[in-house]
Design a protein around this motif. Structure first.
Motif, PDB file in Angstrom:
ATOM      1  N   VAL A 181      29.463  48.958  69.355  1.00  0.00           N
ATOM      2  CA  VAL A 181      29.087  50.054  69.718  1.00  0.00           C
ATOM      3  C   VAL A 181      27.511  49.612  69.824  1.00  0.00           C
ATOM      4  CG1 VAL A 181      28.413  52.369  69.165  1.00  0.00           C
ATOM      5  CG2 VAL A 181      30.635  51.525  68.634  1.00  0.00           C
ATOM      6  N   ASP A 182      26.716  49.617  70.854  1.00  0.00           N
ATOM      7  CA  ASP A 182      25.423  49.407  70.971  1.00  0.00           C
ATOM      8  C   ASP A 182      24.520  50.603  70.422  1.00  0.00           C
ATOM      9  OD1 ASP A 182      25.040  46.559  72.473  1.00  0.00           O
ATOM     10  OD2 ASP A 182      27.058  47.936  72.965  1.00  0.00           O
ATOM     11  N   LEU A 183      25.113  51.581  70.630  1.00  0.00           N
ATOM     12  CA  LEU A 183      24.227  53.000  70.036  1.00  0.00           C
ATOM     13  C   LEU A 183      25.131  54.140  70.086  1.00  0.00           C
ATOM     14  CD1 LEU A 183      21.715  54.359  69.022  1.00  0.00           C
ATOM     15  CD2 LEU A 183      21.186  55.034  71.513  1.00  0.00           C
ATOM     16  N   GLN A 184      25.455  54.405  68.597  1.00  0.00           N
ATOM     17  CA  GLN A 184      26.278  55.755  68.306  1.00  0.00           C
ATOM     18  C   GLN A 184      25.111  56.767  68.052  1.00  0.00           C
ATOM     19  OE1 GLN A 184      29.337  55.261  65.417  1.00  0.00           O
ATOM     20  NE2 GLN A 184      29.228  57.541  64.442  1.00  0.00           N
ATOM     21  N   LEU A 185      25.559  57.924  68.776  1.00  0.00           N
ATOM     22  CA  LEU A 185      24.651  58.937  68.388  1.00  0.00           C
ATOM     23  C   LEU A 185      25.572  60.132  67.732  1.00  0.00           C
ATOM     24  CD1 LEU A 185      22.772  59.519  71.790  1.00  0.00           C
ATOM     25  CD2 LEU A 185      22.088  58.396  69.482  1.00  0.00           C
ATOM     26  N   SER A 186      25.035  60.802  66.517  1.00  0.00           N
ATOM     27  CA  SER A 186      25.816  61.365  65.662  1.00  0.00           C
ATOM     28  C   SER A 186      24.870  62.421  65.001  1.00  0.00           C
ATOM     29  CB  SER A 186      26.448  61.014  64.532  1.00  0.00           C
ATOM     30  OG  SER A 186      27.196  59.995  64.971  1.00  0.00           O
ATOM     31  N   GLY A 187      25.318  63.662  64.575  1.00  0.00           N
ATOM     32  CA  GLY A 187      24.553  64.822  63.886  1.00  0.00           C
ATOM     33  C   GLY A 187      25.343  65.103  62.626  1.00  0.00           C
ATOM     34  N   HIS A 188      25.646  66.440  62.458  1.00  0.00           N
ATOM     35  CA  HIS A 188      26.542  66.985  61.457  1.00  0.00           C
ATOM     36  C   HIS A 188      26.169  67.280  59.846  1.00  0.00           C
ATOM     37  CE1 HIS A 188      30.327  67.600  59.465  1.00  0.00           C
ATOM     38  NE2 HIS A 188      30.412  66.802  58.775  1.00  0.00           N
ATOM     39  N   THR A 189      25.086  66.222  59.815  1.00  0.00           N
ATOM     40  CA  THR A 189      24.676  66.384  58.157  1.00  0.00           C
ATOM     41  C   THR A 189      23.325  67.161  58.137  1.00  0.00           C
ATOM     42  OG1 THR A 189      23.119  64.617  58.895  1.00  0.00           O
ATOM     43  CG2 THR A 189      25.425  64.099  57.880  1.00  0.00           C
ATOM     44  N   HIS A 190      22.813  67.664  59.167  1.00  0.00           N
ATOM     45  CA  HIS A 190      21.353  68.391  59.228  1.00  0.00           C
ATOM     46  C   HIS A 190      20.423  67.447  58.434  1.00  0.00           C
ATOM     47  CE1 HIS A 190      23.561  72.601  59.921  1.00  0.00           C
ATOM     48  NE2 HIS A 190      23.992  71.476  60.776  1.00  0.00           N
ATOM     49  N   GLY A 191      20.517  66.181  58.329  1.00  0.00           N
ATOM     50  CA  GLY A 191      19.763  65.382  57.778  1.00  0.00           C
ATOM     51  C   GLY A 191      19.802  65.763  56.205  1.00  0.00           C
ATOM     52  N   GLY A 192      20.812  66.335  55.733  1.00  0.00           N
ATOM     53  CA  GLY A 192      20.920  66.405  54.394  1.00  0.00           C
ATOM     54  C   GLY A 192      20.119  67.718  53.869  1.00  0.00           C
ATOM     55  N   GLN A 193      19.452  68.443  55.067  1.00  0.00           N
ATOM     56  CA  GLN A 193      18.539  69.620  54.808  1.00  0.00           C
ATOM     57  C   GLN A 193      17.615  69.705  53.557  1.00  0.00           C
ATOM     58  OE1 GLN A 193      20.725  73.128  57.191  1.00  0.00           O
ATOM     59  NE2 GLN A 193      20.569  73.492  54.910  1.00  0.00           N
ATOM     60  N   ILE A 194      18.087  69.265  52.459  1.00  0.00           N
ATOM     61  CA  ILE A 194      17.196  69.101  51.307  1.00  0.00           C
ATOM     62  C   ILE A 194      16.822  67.606  50.946  1.00  0.00           C
ATOM     63  CG2 ILE A 194      16.759  69.751  48.912  1.00  0.00           C
ATOM     64  CD1 ILE A 194      18.210  72.430  49.379  1.00  0.00           C
ATOM     65  N   VAL A 195      15.712  67.142  51.080  1.00  0.00           N
ATOM     66  CA  VAL A 195      15.426  65.889  50.874  1.00  0.00           C
ATOM     67  C   VAL A 195      14.509  65.731  49.725  1.00  0.00           C
ATOM     68  CG1 VAL A 195      14.645  63.509  51.989  1.00  0.00           C
ATOM     69  CG2 VAL A 195      16.196  65.439  53.198  1.00  0.00           C
ATOM     70  N   ILE A 196      14.645  64.605  48.724  1.00  0.00           N
ATOM     71  CA  ILE A 196      13.650  64.276  47.722  1.00  0.00           C
ATOM     72  C   ILE A 196      12.946  63.087  48.214  1.00  0.00           C
ATOM     73  CG2 ILE A 196      13.341  64.198  45.225  1.00  0.00           C
ATOM     74  CD1 ILE A 196      15.125  66.702  46.141  1.00  0.00           C
ATOM     75  N   PRO A 197      11.740  63.298  48.251  1.00  0.00           N
ATOM     76  CA  PRO A 197      10.709  62.362  48.925  1.00  0.00           C
ATOM     77  C   PRO A 197      11.124  61.007  48.025  1.00  0.00           C
ATOM     78  CG  PRO A 197       9.681  64.435  49.040  1.00  0.00           C
ATOM     79  CD  PRO A 197      10.768  64.670  48.287  1.00  0.00           C
ATOM     80  N   GLY A 198      11.320  59.731  48.597  1.00  0.00           N
ATOM     81  CA  GLY A 198      11.272  58.526  47.959  1.00  0.00           C
ATOM     82  C   GLY A 198      12.829  58.435  47.175  1.00  0.00           C
ATOM     83  N   LEU A 199      13.760  59.363  47.278  1.00  0.00           N
ATOM     84  CA  LEU A 199      14.678  59.318  47.022  1.00  0.00           C
ATOM     85  C   LEU A 199      15.890  59.377  47.868  1.00  0.00           C
ATOM     86  CD1 LEU A 199      14.545  61.028  43.442  1.00  0.00           C
ATOM     87  CD2 LEU A 199      14.551  58.543  43.818  1.00  0.00           C
ATOM     88  N   GLY A 200      15.858  60.395  48.883  1.00  0.00           N
ATOM     89  CA  GLY A 200      16.867  60.834  49.856  1.00  0.00           C
ATOM     90  C   GLY A 200      17.522  62.069  49.637  1.00  0.00           C
TER      91      GLY A 200
END
Length: 276
Positions: A181-200
């Motif tokens: 799979v040279d490139l898989q494109l996904s979503g679903h997570t909304h990026g986590g929505q709440i992200v702690i800078p430096g921690l994820g």
């Protein structure tokens, strides 16, 4: 709720190297959009209009949509397609479905028919060739459906030929390591929505410490308790990742759930292909 901690739209640009990419496909431009959750609450008309404008300004060779067009009730899809019909692409628009698109009985067929009516090709365990036989495009069934079974689809592909896979849930990258799979494109997570800078993503941090928190305490944090189970691999919640020999990009989506987004802006992704 779309105005609550959603943040302005972000345009993410990246170049993806693909081994053996034919000269004719060098520089081809893809735009990915994901997780609309178009229901009158989770995505503003202004955000959607901006995302469509950014997409068209990029003059993409191919537009790829990676699921969750609605939230639960499929009815809003009929209003959403009135907006999506303004998307412009040289080689068409292709889509996979997400878990929310199959939530209600008959939702899958209603959403598929609506998207198809405006020329969007919905791939459900199917292979298409919008850019030619030298770069197959695979769209898989959502991983939470009973029809998720990559084997008979992926085994049709020549392992010497590069391919792109649309799969709503990034957890499927673990299973897809069995194929090229040279490139898989996904979503679903909304990026986590709440992200702690430096921690994820907060959900990633919570999942690591949850086992040490008494159940009675965990139940008092309903957002995290529910959303931590959205995916297994929260470390893949957004952005570009290498999983074994494969590559994946996870779009943060356009729609926003309560309690909103923090340091996790909705996005349009513009991807340029080049040979490795």
């Amino acid at each position: 709720m779309h105005w609550l901690l959603s943040g302005p739209l972000s345009t993410e640009k990246l170049t993806v190297n693909i081994a053996g990419l034919p000269v004719s496909l060098q520089g081809k431009k893809l735009v990915q959009l994901s997780d609309f959750h178009y229901d009158g609450l989770r995505l503003s008309e202004e955000m959607l209009e901006k995302a469509i404008a950014v997409t068209n300004e990029a003059k993409p060779d191919l537009i790829l949509l990676t699921g969750d067009y609605v939230t639960d009730d499929p009815t809003p899809i009929h209003q959403l397609i009135l907006r999506l019909k303004h998307l412009q692409s040289r080689s068409g628009i292709y889509a996979a479905l997400g878990n929310h698109d199959i939530h209600y009985k008959n939702a899958k067929s209603e959403i598929t028919d609506a998207l198809t009516s405006i020329g969007i090709h919905v791939l459900w365990n199917e292979i298409a060739y919008p850019l030619g036989k030298e770069l197959p495009l695979v769209g898989l069934a959502d991983s939470w459906s009973r029809e998720f079974n990559p084997l008979p689809v992926m085994n049709q592909l020549n392992p010497d030929t590069p391919c792109i896979v649309l799969s709503h849930n990034p957890d499927t990258a673990e299973t897809l390591q069995a194929w090229r799979v040279d490139l898989q494109l996904s979503g679903h997570t909304h990026g986590g929505q709440i992200v702690i800078p430096g921690l994820g993503p907060a959900a990633l941090i919570y999942s690591k410490i949850a086992k040490n928190i008494p159940l009675a305490v965990r139940r008092r944090v309903p957002f995290l308790e529910v959303n931590v189970s959205v995916v297994k691999h929260w470390e893949w919640a957004q952005g570009f990742h290498r999983i074994g020999k494969n590559q994946m990009y996870v779009n943060r989506g356009l729609g926003t759930y309560l309690p909103g987004r923090l340091f996790c802006r909705p996005e349009v992704t513009i991807i340029t292909l080049q040979s490795e």
